[in-house]
Every structure is written in C-alpha cells, then in structure tokens.
Scaffold this motif. Structure first.
Motif, PDB file in Angstrom:
ATOM      1  N   LEU A   1      25.170  24.811  68.778  1.00 19.23           N
ATOM      2  CA  LEU A   1      25.981  24.819  67.558  1.00 19.23           C
ATOM      3  C   LEU A   1      25.234  25.371  66.351  1.00 19.23           C
ATOM      4  O   LEU A   1      25.784  25.404  65.254  1.00 19.23           O
ATOM      5  N   ASN A   2      24.012  25.807  66.567  1.00 21.79           N
ATOM      6  CA  ASN A   2      23.248  26.448  65.496  1.00 21.79           C
ATOM      7  C   ASN A   2      22.953  27.916  65.812  1.00 21.79           C
ATOM      8  O   ASN A   2      21.964  28.475  65.333  1.00 21.79           O
ATOM      9  N   GLY A   3      23.828  28.507  66.622  1.00 23.50           N
ATOM     10  CA  GLY A   3      23.716  29.938  66.875  1.00 23.50           C
ATOM     11  C   GLY A   3      22.660  30.353  67.864  1.00 23.50           C
ATOM     12  O   GLY A   3      22.187  31.493  67.822  1.00 23.50           O
ATOM     13  N   LYS A   4      22.264  29.445  68.770  1.00 23.78           N
ATOM     14  CA  LYS A   4      21.278  29.762  69.804  1.00 23.78           C
ATOM     15  C   LYS A   4      21.952  29.602  71.169  1.00 23.78           C
ATOM     16  O   LYS A   4      21.927  28.528  71.757  1.00 23.78           O
ATOM     17  N   PRO A   5      22.549  30.670  71.690  1.00 23.23           N
ATOM     18  CA  PRO A   5      23.312  30.587  72.942  1.00 23.23           C
ATOM     19  C   PRO A   5      22.466  30.187  74.140  1.00 23.23           C
ATOM     20  O   PRO A   5      21.263  30.463  74.198  1.00 23.23           O
ATOM     21  N   GLY A   6      23.133  29.538  75.109  1.00 22.83           N
ATOM     22  CA  GLY A   6      22.470  29.152  76.344  1.00 22.83           C
ATOM     23  C   GLY A   6      22.842  30.075  77.483  1.00 22.83           C
ATOM     24  O   GLY A   6      23.842  30.802  77.409  1.00 22.83           O
ATOM     25  N   PRO A   7      22.079  30.074  78.563  1.00 23.70           N
ATOM     26  CA  PRO A   7      22.288  31.023  79.655  1.00 23.70           C
ATOM     27  C   PRO A   7      23.609  30.878  80.404  1.00 23.70           C
ATOM     28  O   PRO A   7      24.218  31.887  80.781  1.00 23.70           O
ATOM     29  N   ALA A   8      24.066  29.659  80.624  1.00 21.10           N
ATOM     30  CA  ALA A   8      25.287  29.460  81.408  1.00 21.10           C
ATOM     31  C   ALA A   8      26.488  30.138  80.764  1.00 21.10           C
ATOM     32  O   ALA A   8      27.226  30.901  81.412  1.00 21.10           O
ATOM     33  N   HIS A   9      26.705  29.895  79.488  1.00 16.87           N
ATOM     34  CA  HIS A   9      27.863  30.472  78.802  1.00 16.87           C
ATOM     35  C   HIS A   9      27.689  31.968  78.543  1.00 16.87           C
ATOM     36  O   HIS A   9      28.668  32.717  78.487  1.00 16.87           O
ATOM     37  N   LEU A  10      26.452  32.403  78.395  1.00 14.96           N
ATOM     38  CA  LEU A  10      26.216  33.846  78.230  1.00 14.96           C
ATOM     39  C   LEU A  10      26.642  34.595  79.484  1.00 14.96           C
ATOM     40  O   LEU A  10      27.252  35.669  79.401  1.00 14.96           O
ATOM     41  N   LEU A  11      26.343  34.053  80.642  1.00 15.56           N
ATOM     42  CA  LEU A  11      26.743  34.698  81.892  1.00 15.56           C
ATOM     43  C   LEU A  11      28.261  34.675  82.070  1.00 15.56           C
ATOM     44  O   LEU A  11      28.848  35.621  82.600  1.00 15.56           O
ATOM     45  N   GLU A  12      28.896  33.603  81.607  1.00 19.54           N
ATOM     46  CA  GLU A  12      30.354  33.529  81.677  1.00 19.54           C
ATOM     47  C   GLU A  12      31.011  34.592  80.804  1.00 19.54           C
ATOM     48  O   GLU A  12      32.075  35.114  81.134  1.00 19.54           O
ATOM     49  N   LEU A  13      30.376  34.906  79.683  1.00 19.74           N
ATOM     50  CA  LEU A  13      30.951  35.837  78.699  1.00 19.74           C
ATOM     51  C   LEU A  13      30.257  37.205  78.704  1.00 19.74           C
ATOM     52  O   LEU A  13      30.374  37.951  77.741  1.00 19.74           O
ATOM     53  N   GLN A  14      29.554  37.526  79.756  1.00 19.50           N
ATOM     54  CA  GLN A  14      28.758  38.746  79.761  1.00 19.50           C
ATOM     55  C   GLN A  14      29.576  40.008  79.527  1.00 19.50           C
ATOM     56  O   GLN A  14      29.115  40.939  78.843  1.00 19.50           O
ATOM     57  N   ASP A  15      30.802  40.062  80.051  1.00 27.16           N
ATOM     58  CA  ASP A  15      31.640  41.249  79.845  1.00 27.16           C
ATOM     59  C   ASP A  15      32.101  41.351  78.399  1.00 27.16           C
ATOM     60  O   ASP A  15      32.061  42.436  77.794  1.00 27.16           O
ATOM     61  N   GLU A  16      32.560  40.238  77.841  1.00 30.19           N
ATOM     62  CA  GLU A  16      33.041  40.228  76.452  1.00 30.19           C
ATOM     63  C   GLU A  16      31.912  40.549  75.474  1.00 30.19           C
ATOM     64  O   GLU A  16      32.143  41.139  74.415  1.00 30.19           O
ATOM     65  N   LEU A  17      30.688  40.152  75.829  1.00 30.43           N
ATOM     66  CA  LEU A  17      29.541  40.384  74.946  1.00 30.43           C
ATOM     67  C   LEU A  17      28.887  41.744  75.174  1.00 30.43           C
ATOM     68  O   LEU A  17      28.029  42.157  74.394  1.00 30.43           O
ATOM     69  N   GLY A  18      29.275  42.414  76.243  1.00 33.62           N
ATOM     70  CA  GLY A  18      28.689  43.711  76.536  1.00 33.62           C
ATOM     71  C   GLY A  18      27.224  43.620  76.912  1.00 33.62           C
ATOM     72  O   GLY A  18      26.418  44.484  76.524  1.00 33.62           O
TER      73      GLY A  18
END
Length: 215
Positions: A83-100
């Motif tokens: 919640l302070n703008g430091k993403p974690g690996p699990a959700h980054l992999l879930e959103l990898q396409d949207e995040l490019g």
C-alpha cells in the motif's frame, strides 16, 4: 367521549372503549419492550463474537488461514509495502500483460516469487506449529507463566520470520520496475486514480495526457 377512543373489532375481540391514557401507556410499554429486546440481541452479538470458534483445532487460526499459510500466501503480511507503492511478485505476474513487463522482468520476478513461496511455506508451517503448541498448552492445566512466555516468543518469532519473507520480496521487485509501471500497478490494484480517466479543471487536455503518458 373526549377522553377515549374506539378500538376496531378484529377476530374474536369485542369493540371496547378505553381511556386515552391507557392506550398511550400500553403503546409506550410495547415500544420500550421492543427497544430493550433489540438492544439485548445486539448486546448478545457483541458479547459473543467468538462463538463457534471453540471448535477450531488451532484456536487462533481458521481453516482459511491454514490454507493460505500452507500454500505460501501473503496473509496480509506485506500490506506496509503493497500500500506504499512497492509491488510484490505474485500480483506483478498476474498483471504482467497489463503492465507491459518485458521477458527479462518476468523471468527475474518469477525467480523472486518462486523463492518467496518456497520459504513462505516452510516458515508458515513453523508458525502454524507454534500457534498449535500455544493452543494445546491452554487446553491443559499445567501451563505456567514461564512456559507461556516461551510459547509466545516462539510464535511471534515464527510470525516475524514469515512476515520478513513476504516484505523482503517487495524490496527486491520494486527496483526492477519503471516509475510508469509502478504507477500503473497502483491504478490497476485500486490504490490510485487513473490520471488519464479525466483531466482536472484548468489543465490543457493535450498537455495533461502527454505528461501522464496517456494514449
């Protein structure tokens, strides 16, 4: 008469004439009885929030908690980072396409996630065992303050270890991302408003979209 009212006949009740003060008294009695009953029900619900939990094997952990811990899930441990703008690996992999995310980014984040999950499962089992020991100790009659202190310290140490496993991975993934990817992550996760969805009053739309990387 002026000091009474008529009560309509219903079923087997007879039409009766009652003084107004008796009607008012009766209505007030009914009202306050209903209020008292409602307050009693509310008080009972507040007084017994743990009713039913006594059937748990480990009193401090639900079946959902156990499942989350045993699969290496976050269990809310990483919220200070997330919640302070430091993403974690699990959700980054879930959103990898949207995040490019690039292939290189994905590969590195997958390695971080794999190591995190492996360590979290082991640390989670230690935490579960520590909570189970604490629960079992209270089920008996031999627990003293010295032993309780040891059990609590063991449980908290296991919890701290598990929390560190999750939080440390947020520190590792953040440097792999661009500022735009972090901003987009926060938008997708609902932590920030999309600056492209509306242009604030007083700003030139074209310049606003350009500065915020809007398409």
């Amino acid at each position: 008469m002026e000091d009474g009212i008529w009560v309509s006949q219903k079923g087997d009740f007879m039409i009766k004439f009652m003084p107004k003060f008796l009607i008012v008294t009766a209505l007030c009695t009914i009202h306050y009885s209903q209020v008292a009953l409602a307050q009693s029900h509310t008080h009972d619900a507040e007084a017994t929030p743990y009713a039913g939990l006594q059937s748990r094997t480990i009193k401090s952990l639900s079946e959902t908690d156990l499942e989350e811990l045993r699969r290496g899930g976050g269990w809310g441990f990483a919220l200070p980072a997330e919640l302070n703008g430091k993403p974690g690996p699990a959700h980054l992999l879930e959103l990898q396409d949207e995040l490019g995310l690039s292939k290189d980014q994905v590969k590195k984040i997958e390695a971080i996630y794999s190591a995190m999950r492996e360590q979290a499962i082991v640390a989670g089992e230690r935490f579960i065992e520590a909570e189970a020991a604490l629960s079992e100790a209270f089920a008996g009659d031999q627990l003293d303050l010295a032993e309780l202190n040891k059990l609590v310290e063991a449980a908290e140490a296991a919890r701290a270890e598990l929390r560190l496993v999750h939080l440390s991975r947020h520190l590792q993934t953040t440097p792999l991302l661009s500022a735009d990817q972090i901003q987009q992550y926060n938008i997708l996760r609902g932590y920030a408003n999309d600056p492209c969805s509306s242009v604030p009053e007083g700003h030139d739309p074209a310049m606003w979209k350009k500065h915020n990387g809007c398409s």
